[in-house]
Design a protein around this motif. Sequence first.
Motif, PDB file in Angstrom:
ATOM      1  N   VAL A 119       0.848  -1.189   0.000  1.00  0.00           N
ATOM      2  CA  VAL A 119       0.000   0.000   0.000  1.00  0.00           C
ATOM      3  C   VAL A 119       0.886   1.243   0.000  1.00  0.00           C
ATOM      4  CG1 VAL A 119      -1.809   1.250   1.252  1.00  0.00           C
ATOM      5  CG2 VAL A 119      -1.844  -1.254   1.164  1.00  0.00           C
ATOM      6  N   GLY A 120       0.686   2.107  -0.974  1.00  0.00           N
ATOM      7  CA  GLY A 120       1.532   3.281  -1.147  1.00  0.00           C
ATOM      8  C   GLY A 120       1.510   4.247   0.016  1.00  0.00           C
ATOM      9  N   SER A 121       0.402   4.327   0.721  1.00  0.00           N
ATOM     10  CA  SER A 121       0.313   5.252   1.859  1.00  0.00           C
ATOM     11  C   SER A 121       0.929   4.682   3.131  1.00  0.00           C
ATOM     12  CB  SER A 121      -1.153   5.625   2.120  1.00  0.00           C
ATOM     13  OG  SER A 121      -1.913   4.459   2.398  1.00  0.00           O
ATOM     14  N   ASN A 122       1.408   3.446   3.088  1.00  0.00           N
ATOM     15  CA  ASN A 122       2.084   2.842   4.234  1.00  0.00           C
ATOM     16  C   ASN A 122       3.540   3.342   4.209  1.00  0.00           C
ATOM     17  OD1 ASN A 122       3.245   1.226   6.189  1.00  0.00           O
ATOM     18  ND2 ASN A 122       2.234  -0.652   5.493  1.00  0.00           N
ATOM     19  N   ALA A 123       3.713   4.575   4.674  1.00  0.00           N
ATOM     20  CA  ALA A 123       5.002   5.273   4.555  1.00  0.00           C
ATOM     21  C   ALA A 123       6.141   4.528   5.235  1.00  0.00           C
ATOM     22  CB  ALA A 123       4.878   6.689   5.116  1.00  0.00           C
ATOM     23  N   ALA A 124       5.892   3.954   6.400  1.00  0.00           N
ATOM     24  CA  ALA A 124       6.964   3.256   7.123  1.00  0.00           C
ATOM     25  C   ALA A 124       7.451   2.053   6.323  1.00  0.00           C
ATOM     26  CB  ALA A 124       6.478   2.825   8.505  1.00  0.00           C
ATOM     27  N   ALA A 125       6.533   1.267   5.780  1.00  0.00           N
ATOM     28  CA  ALA A 125       6.923   0.094   4.992  1.00  0.00           C
ATOM     29  C   ALA A 125       7.636   0.522   3.714  1.00  0.00           C
ATOM     30  CB  ALA A 125       5.703  -0.759   4.659  1.00  0.00           C
ATOM     31  N   MET A 126       7.089   1.508   3.027  1.00  0.00           N
ATOM     32  CA  MET A 126       7.712   1.958   1.778  1.00  0.00           C
ATOM     33  C   MET A 126       9.133   2.474   2.036  1.00  0.00           C
ATOM     34  SD  MET A 126       5.831   1.346  -0.886  1.00  0.00           S
ATOM     35  CE  MET A 126       6.646   2.402  -2.096  1.00  0.00           C
ATOM     36  N   ALA A 127       9.328   3.246   3.105  1.00  0.00           N
ATOM     37  CA  ALA A 127      10.662   3.772   3.417  1.00  0.00           C
ATOM     38  C   ALA A 127      11.627   2.631   3.739  1.00  0.00           C
ATOM     39  CB  ALA A 127      10.583   4.757   4.584  1.00  0.00           C
ATOM     40  N   LEU A 128      11.183   1.665   4.517  1.00  0.00           N
ATOM     41  CA  LEU A 128      12.036   0.522   4.861  1.00  0.00           C
ATOM     42  C   LEU A 128      12.430  -0.252   3.606  1.00  0.00           C
ATOM     43  CD1 LEU A 128      13.394  -1.462   6.811  1.00  0.00           C
ATOM     44  CD2 LEU A 128      11.164  -2.595   7.043  1.00  0.00           C
ATOM     45  N   TYR A 129      11.460  -0.568   2.780  1.00  0.00           N
ATOM     46  CA  TYR A 129      11.761  -1.349   1.583  1.00  0.00           C
ATOM     47  C   TYR A 129      12.728  -0.602   0.669  1.00  0.00           C
ATOM     48  CZ  TYR A 129       7.748  -4.167   3.095  1.00  0.00           C
ATOM     49  OH  TYR A 129       6.876  -4.949   3.810  1.00  0.00           O
ATOM     50  N   ARG A 130      12.553   0.702   0.543  1.00  0.00           N
ATOM     51  CA  ARG A 130      13.474   1.490  -0.300  1.00  0.00           C
ATOM     52  C   ARG A 130      14.885   1.447   0.289  1.00  0.00           C
ATOM     53  NH1 ARG A 130      10.240   4.486  -4.148  1.00  0.00           N
ATOM     54  NH2 ARG A 130      12.150   4.847  -5.308  1.00  0.00           N
ATOM     55  N   LYS A 131      15.001   1.595   1.630  1.00  0.00           N
ATOM     56  CA  LYS A 131      16.323   1.539   2.276  1.00  0.00           C
ATOM     57  C   LYS A 131      16.995   0.189   2.048  1.00  0.00           C
ATOM     58  CE  LYS A 131      15.334   4.660   6.103  1.00  0.00           C
ATOM     59  NZ  LYS A 131      14.995   4.732   7.529  1.00  0.00           N
ATOM     60  N   LEU A 132      16.201  -0.849   1.934  1.00  0.00           N
ATOM     61  CA  LEU A 132      16.744  -2.196   1.773  1.00  0.00           C
ATOM     62  C   LEU A 132      16.879  -2.604   0.307  1.00  0.00           C
ATOM     63  CD1 LEU A 132      14.999  -3.989   4.775  1.00  0.00           C
ATOM     64  CD2 LEU A 132      17.359  -3.167   4.611  1.00  0.00           C
ATOM     65  N   GLY A 133      16.777  -1.631  -0.585  1.00  0.00           N
ATOM     66  CA  GLY A 133      17.101  -1.876  -1.981  1.00  0.00           C
ATOM     67  C   GLY A 133      15.962  -2.245  -2.905  1.00  0.00           C
ATOM     68  N   PHE A 134      14.737  -2.173  -2.441  1.00  0.00           N
ATOM     69  CA  PHE A 134      13.597  -2.475  -3.301  1.00  0.00           C
ATOM     70  C   PHE A 134      13.253  -1.256  -4.154  1.00  0.00           C
ATOM     71  CE2 PHE A 134      13.235  -5.711  -0.114  1.00  0.00           C
ATOM     72  CZ  PHE A 134      12.721  -6.806  -0.792  1.00  0.00           C
ATOM     73  N   ASN A 135      12.829  -1.529  -5.372  1.00  0.00           N
ATOM     74  CA  ASN A 135      12.391  -0.486  -6.291  1.00  0.00           C
ATOM     75  C   ASN A 135      10.961  -0.767  -6.731  1.00  0.00           C
ATOM     76  OD1 ASN A 135      14.912   1.050  -6.653  1.00  0.00           O
ATOM     77  ND2 ASN A 135      15.660  -0.913  -7.420  1.00  0.00           N
ATOM     78  N   ILE A 136      10.251   0.283  -7.087  1.00  0.00           N
ATOM     79  CA  ILE A 136       8.895   0.112  -7.600  1.00  0.00           C
ATOM     80  C   ILE A 136       8.985  -0.448  -9.012  1.00  0.00           C
ATOM     81  CG2 ILE A 136       6.782   1.303  -8.301  1.00  0.00           C
ATOM     82  CD1 ILE A 136       7.320   3.314  -6.013  1.00  0.00           C
ATOM     83  N   ALA A 137       8.390  -1.617  -9.205  1.00  0.00           N
ATOM     84  CA  ALA A 137       8.371  -2.259 -10.515  1.00  0.00           C
ATOM     85  C   ALA A 137       7.059  -1.991 -11.236  1.00  0.00           C
ATOM     86  CB  ALA A 137       8.587  -3.766 -10.366  1.00  0.00           C
ATOM     87  N   GLY A 138       6.041  -1.604 -10.480  1.00  0.00           N
ATOM     88  CA  GLY A 138       4.746  -1.318 -11.081  1.00  0.00           C
ATOM     89  C   GLY A 138       3.822  -0.645 -10.089  1.00  0.00           C
ATOM     90  N   THR A 139       2.873   0.084 -10.627  1.00  0.00           N
ATOM     91  CA  THR A 139       1.873   0.772  -9.811  1.00  0.00           C
ATOM     92  C   THR A 139       0.504   0.195 -10.116  1.00  0.00           C
ATOM     93  OG1 THR A 139       3.167   2.813  -9.860  1.00  0.00           O
ATOM     94  CG2 THR A 139       0.837   3.027  -9.282  1.00  0.00           C
ATOM     95  N   LEU A 140      -0.235  -0.088  -9.074  1.00  0.00           N
ATOM     96  CA  LEU A 140      -1.612  -0.559  -9.192  1.00  0.00           C
ATOM     97  C   LEU A 140      -2.497   0.627  -8.793  1.00  0.00           C
ATOM     98  CD1 LEU A 140      -1.010  -3.935  -7.323  1.00  0.00           C
ATOM     99  CD2 LEU A 140      -1.000  -3.556  -9.797  1.00  0.00           C
TER     100      LEU A 140
END
Length: 164
Positions: A119-140
């Motif tokens: 979920v894009g508005s889950n800021a804490a999860a999105m920030a963590l995943y970005r710090k750990l090297g994940f990139n957005i591959a697609g938007t729903l």
Amino acid sequence: MTIEIRRAAPADLDGMWAAFQPLLEGGDAFPFGPAFEKTTFQLHWFSNHPAYVACDGESIVGMYKMGANYPDHGAHVASATYAVAKQAQGRGIGRLLVEHSLAQARREGFLAMQFNYVVGSNAAAMALYRKLGFNIAGTLPQAFRHRELGLVDAYVLHRFLEKE
């Protein structure tokens, strides 16, 4: 903080459900709603992929499950689902769970990790995943009905797993 992460056992079901159920009430991170039942939770967490729990003493403070995103030709890409108990959020447990799952995925021979619905508005999860090297591959677009924000985007995230 001494957190132990270990493979979940059937005896952990009640503790996992107690940690997970309050997260459903927020309506801001999981596609499951308040009507999500314990029996469905059990099938979701104890069927296809192994589940792991993070324990602080006797209390389950987080969990994840991880396995192949798809069988056969997609089986080299792992996927995972994470949950951190409300009372344990902000203590770094999410990061421990994700790092543990990445190491486990490497040990199991996966070449990449993909999250199918963040979920894009889950800021804490999105920030963590970005710090750990994940990139957005697609938007729903507008794929999640947020309890307070209305329709928000969800993302497919991806990262390759380097060798240890």
